[in-house]
Design a protein around this motif. Structure first.
Motif, PDB file in Angstrom:
ATOM      1  N   LYS A   8       0.815  -1.220   0.000  1.00  0.00           N
ATOM      2  CA  LYS A   8       0.000   0.000   0.000  1.00  0.00           C
ATOM      3  C   LYS A   8       0.848   1.269   0.000  1.00  0.00           C
ATOM      4  N   TYR A   9       2.133   1.125   0.255  1.00  0.00           N
ATOM      5  CA  TYR A   9       2.982   2.299   0.439  1.00  0.00           C
ATOM      6  C   TYR A   9       4.126   2.315  -0.568  1.00  0.00           C
ATOM      7  N   ARG A  10       4.600   3.523  -0.866  1.00  0.00           N
ATOM      8  CA  ARG A  10       5.727   3.662  -1.783  1.00  0.00           C
ATOM      9  C   ARG A  10       6.615   4.800  -1.286  1.00  0.00           C
ATOM     10  N   PRO A  11       7.887   4.739  -1.591  1.00  0.00           N
ATOM     11  CA  PRO A  11       8.800   5.779  -1.105  1.00  0.00           C
ATOM     12  C   PRO A  11       8.520   7.117  -1.762  1.00  0.00           C
ATOM     13  N   TYR A  12       8.774   8.165  -1.002  1.00  0.00           N
ATOM     14  CA  TYR A  12       8.601   9.523  -1.520  1.00  0.00           C
ATOM     15  C   TYR A  12       9.702   9.797  -2.540  1.00  0.00           C
ATOM     16  N   PRO A  13       9.371  10.367  -3.682  1.00  0.00           N
ATOM     17  CA  PRO A  13      10.397  10.568  -4.722  1.00  0.00           C
ATOM     18  C   PRO A  13      11.414  11.627  -4.313  1.00  0.00           C
ATOM     19  N   PRO A  14      12.681  11.381  -4.571  1.00  0.00           N
ATOM     20  CA  PRO A  14      13.708  12.378  -4.248  1.00  0.00           C
ATOM     21  C   PRO A  14      13.682  13.522  -5.243  1.00  0.00           C
ATOM     22  N   THR A 200       8.391  43.948  -4.110  1.00  0.00           N
ATOM     23  CA  THR A 200       9.711  44.527  -4.378  1.00  0.00           C
ATOM     24  C   THR A 200      10.663  44.058  -3.288  1.00  0.00           C
ATOM     25  N   PRO A 201      11.955  44.244  -3.473  1.00  0.00           N
ATOM     26  CA  PRO A 201      12.886  43.884  -2.392  1.00  0.00           C
ATOM     27  C   PRO A 201      12.599  44.652  -1.105  1.00  0.00           C
ATOM     28  N   GLU A 202      12.093  45.874  -1.240  1.00  0.00           N
ATOM     29  CA  GLU A 202      11.783  46.684  -0.058  1.00  0.00           C
ATOM     30  C   GLU A 202      10.454  46.272   0.580  1.00  0.00           C
ATOM     31  N   ASN A 203       9.582  45.680  -0.194  1.00  0.00           N
ATOM     32  CA  ASN A 203       8.272  45.257   0.300  1.00  0.00           C
ATOM     33  C   ASN A 203       7.984  43.839  -0.199  1.00  0.00           C
ATOM     34  N   PRO A 204       8.706  42.855   0.341  1.00  0.00           N
ATOM     35  CA  PRO A 204       8.582  41.488  -0.172  1.00  0.00           C
ATOM     36  C   PRO A 204       7.295  40.810   0.310  1.00  0.00           C
ATOM     37  N   VAL A 205       6.865  39.820  -0.435  1.00  0.00           N
ATOM     38  CA  VAL A 205       5.764  38.971   0.017  1.00  0.00           C
ATOM     39  C   VAL A 205       6.349  37.788   0.777  1.00  0.00           C
ATOM     40  N   ILE A 206       5.494  37.113   1.523  1.00  0.00           N
ATOM     41  CA  ILE A 206       5.885  35.880   2.206  1.00  0.00           C
ATOM     42  C   ILE A 206       5.344  34.711   1.396  1.00  0.00           C
ATOM     43  N   ILE A 207       6.242  33.873   0.941  1.00  0.00           N
ATOM     44  CA  ILE A 207       5.837  32.634   0.266  1.00  0.00           C
ATOM     45  C   ILE A 207       6.078  31.499   1.253  1.00  0.00           C
ATOM     46  N   ASN A 208       4.990  30.966   1.773  1.00  0.00           N
ATOM     47  CA  ASN A 208       5.058  29.935   2.805  1.00  0.00           C
ATOM     48  C   ASN A 208       4.924  28.563   2.148  1.00  0.00           C
ATOM     49  N   LEU A 209       5.893  27.687   2.385  1.00  0.00           N
ATOM     50  CA  LEU A 209       5.934  26.376   1.726  1.00  0.00           C
ATOM     51  C   LEU A 209       5.738  25.285   2.775  1.00  0.00           C
ATOM     52  N   PRO A 210       4.491  24.971   3.089  1.00  0.00           N
ATOM     53  CA  PRO A 210       4.230  24.105   4.245  1.00  0.00           C
ATOM     54  C   PRO A 210       4.358  22.608   3.956  1.00  0.00           C
ATOM     55  N   ALA A 211       4.983  21.924   4.911  1.00  0.00           N
ATOM     56  CA  ALA A 211       4.866  20.467   4.933  1.00  0.00           C
ATOM     57  C   ALA A 211       3.594  20.183   5.723  1.00  0.00           C
ATOM     58  N   THR A 212       2.449  20.469   5.091  1.00  0.00           N
ATOM     59  CA  THR A 212       1.154  20.305   5.751  1.00  0.00           C
ATOM     60  C   THR A 212       1.001  18.879   6.257  1.00  0.00           C
ATOM     61  N   VAL A 213       1.522  17.945   5.487  1.00  0.00           N
ATOM     62  CA  VAL A 213       1.680  16.568   5.935  1.00  0.00           C
ATOM     63  C   VAL A 213       3.144  16.207   5.699  1.00  0.00           C
ATOM     64  N   GLU A 214       3.832  15.789   6.749  1.00  0.00           N
ATOM     65  CA  GLU A 214       5.241  15.406   6.586  1.00  0.00           C
ATOM     66  C   GLU A 214       5.285  14.048   5.889  1.00  0.00           C
ATOM     67  N   MET A 215       5.894  14.024   4.713  1.00  0.00           N
ATOM     68  CA  MET A 215       5.818  12.838   3.869  1.00  0.00           C
ATOM     69  C   MET A 215       7.179  12.231   3.535  1.00  0.00           C
ATOM     70  N   SER A 216       8.267  12.916   3.891  1.00  0.00           N
ATOM     71  CA  SER A 216       9.591  12.443   3.468  1.00  0.00           C
ATOM     72  C   SER A 216      10.602  12.670   4.573  1.00  0.00           C
ATOM     73  N   THR A 217      11.804  12.215   4.334  1.00  0.00           N
ATOM     74  CA  THR A 217      12.894  12.496   5.259  1.00  0.00           C
ATOM     75  C   THR A 217      13.267  13.980   5.174  1.00  0.00           C
TER      76      THR A 217
END
Length: 564
Positions: A8-14, A200-217
């Motif tokens: 049922k399970y497979r390794p997370y792709p590198p 802009t560099p003076e007013n940057p946005v936040i790009i949040n990259l969540p491991a909403t579910v931890e799936m890998s090492t």
């Protein structure tokens, strides 16, 4: 595990990143911290916090030093909307602290989020939509373009609403379930959102990259972050944020490696509270940095206060083995560990380097508001080093090293009989009973030095003593002459009472705890069978202390089982 279930399970792709650079990096500065205790942590509680508890938690987070705090999901919960209004209308948000609100990419939800922050000096509006293959295929049944269109539409509304408020608005976007999203698609949708917001560099946005579910090492999460940072356009116009969950129990490691891979910001919670297995634990992350000489920018010097507020507000308990904060993490029960800590603490007192170098203790407990009292605790697994540490650091008795094994055995017998951990007071009570108050055989009633002088011809001191010793209830008058009071008393015991022993070792010191006018003496004798016995005595007069110590050793020797 059932081998048939493995299919049922497979390794997370590198990630195919052959020239990765993060393994050679180290963390040299703290990230921007954002607490999500009041949102992600709160929604994970069996009994969510009420307004009073939320306010107490918010004030704790401010005291610790958080400058960005996600205070809730005001468009989805009236309690969270009311709480944000309480913070703003009650002027509870200090200068420099920015509240953050989370919203889905739907117009009515975005507008209610903006209504919740009206009157704040500054706020972060955090937009998200699900991007993972599972969410697209199973939950929403939408293709890539439809998901991008949804996110872009939400980003446009957020920008439009920002132009209609006096509150300074900062933008944040999360492709929810980033770790379940194809990297190229995650990059595509994030850049599409950035095109709308035009950072802009003076007013940057936040790009949040969540491991909403931890799936890998953790190394794969770091690879994903490095790949993303290297591939995105206008990298200098974005703060890359991490939001790791702990489904595999590796959120701290994953976050640390991802910081090495180029991330700038971390969202997490105190003690790792959060959905399912929790969010990344900011307490552990921050103190990990601290132990490497990096200022975490958060004040955790009074960890017990943090624990008390957290447990009171969340109704959750900090695990006794929790790193840095657990009740038992500065405690050693193992004998070898206790001995090493005892020696390390002694060496620390003698060094001038200023470096914390104590075996088994990566951090000075005092730096987080703990004391040395709980470092070593005694049970049946404890050894002589731990017992000696307790006697020294708790009660000021610096037992001679050769005395440690004997007293250690005494404590182990008591612990085995007790069947539980022994308190420091119980250790001292056992010492008192075994050494200081043991008068079953011989008890000193009086002691006097009758005459003492220095013989110039012999270059030696001569003392004449007289004493009354109670032996099994009967008083015995003894007297003798010797090189000093202790030597004379030994002669009197041999001649007057017929005792056979050899004085083998002598130590003394002033007591460092309690009354400074008292001294303690430790004496080792060899009995007629050449068996070693230690005694201890305390008195304001060091000579009397040594006499008591000698009688203590004799009493312990007299109590040993007779040979058949």
């Amino acid at each position: 595990m059932d081998q048939e279930k493995l299919h049922k399970y497979r390794p997370y792709p590198p990630v195919r990143l052959t020239d990765r650079t993060w393994p050679d990096k180290i963390i040299t500065k703290a990230p921007v911290w954002c607490s999500v205790d009041l949102r992600d942590g709160n929604q994970a509680l069996v009994q969510p916090m009420n307004l009073e508890e939320k306010l107490e938690m918010f004030q704790l987070l401010v005291r610790i030093g958080f400058k960005e705090i996600e205070v809730g999901f005001p468009s989805a919960s009236q309690v969270e909307y009311d709480f944000l209004r309480l913070l703003i209308d009650g002027n509870h948000i200090p200068d420099g602290v920015v509240p953050q609100v989370l919203t889905q990419a739907r117009e009515q939800l975005i507008k209610k989020s903006y209504a919740s922050v009206q009157g704040a000096r500054e706020a972060i509006v955090h937009l998200y939509n699900s991007t993972s293959t599972l969410q697209r295929d199973i939950v929403f049944k939408k293709g890539r373009k439809e998901i991008i269109d949804l996110g872009v539409a939400g980003a446009r509304i957020i920008r439009e609403q920002a132009g209609q408020t006096a509150t300074k608005i900062r933008y944040e976007y999360s492709p929810e379930s980033f770790t379940g999203t194809e990297l190229d698609f995650a990059l595509e949708i994030c850049e599409a959102i950035m095109d709308v917001w035009e950072p802009t560099p003076e007013n940057p946005v936040i790009i949040n990259l969540p491991a909403t579910v931890e799936m890998s090492t953790p190394n794969i999460y770091a690879d994903q972050i490095e790949w993303f940072c290297r591939q995105m356009k206008s990298r200098d116009c974005a703060l890359i944020s991490l939001h790791a969950h702990n489904d595999r129990g590796e959120a701290v490691a994953a976050t640390e490696l991802a910081l090495m891979a180029g991330a700038d910001r971390v969202e997490g919670t105190l003690f790792g509270n959060g959905e399912r297995t929790g969010n990344v634990d900011i307490v552990t992350l921050a103190l990990n940095m601290f132990t490497q000489g990096v200022d975490p920018g958060l004040d955790l010097s009074r960890i017990n206060r943090v624990i008390n507020v957290y447990e009171r507000c969340t109704k959750m308990e900090v695990h006794p083995r929790h790193p840095y904060a657990g009740e038992l993490v500065y405690t050693a029960f193992s004998g070898s560990h206790q001995d090493a800590i005892n020696k390390g603490m002694t060496a620390l007192d003698l060094t001038e380097s200023g470096l914390w170098e104590v075996p088994y203790l990566p951090i000075d407990p005092q730096d987080v508001g703990r004391t040395y009292e709980s470092i070593i605790r005694i049970n049946s697994q404890s050894g002589k080093g731990g017992v000696a540490y307790i006697m020294d650091h708790e009660f000021g008795f610096k037992l001679p090293k050769d005395m440690h094994p004997g007293f250690g055995r005494v404590i182990q017998e008591v612990s085995d009989a007790h069947g539980d951990e022994l308190s420091a007071e119980m250790v001292f009570h056992t010492f008192e009973k075994e050494y200081l108050l043991n008068s079953n055989g011989y008890h000193l009633k009086s002691f006097n030095v009758l005459k003492r002088h220095f013989d110039k011809d012999e270059e030696s001191s001569i003392a004449e003593i007289a004493a009354v010793v109670v032996v099994k209830g009967a008083e015995k008058n003894i007297e003798a002459v010797g090189n000093g009071p202790l030597d004379a008393f030994c002669s009197a015991l041999r001649d007057g009472l017929g005792l056979r022993f050899t004085l083998n070792s002598y130590h003394e010191h002033a007591l460092t705890r309690g009354s400074s006018s008292k001294a303690v003496s430790y004496i080792e004798i060899l009995d007629q069978d050449e068996e070693s016995w230690w005694g201890a005595g305390v008195d304001t007069d060091i000579i009397v202390a040594s006499i008591k110590s000698l009688l203590s050793a004799l009493n312990r020797s007299a109590a040993k089982p007779k040979k058949e």
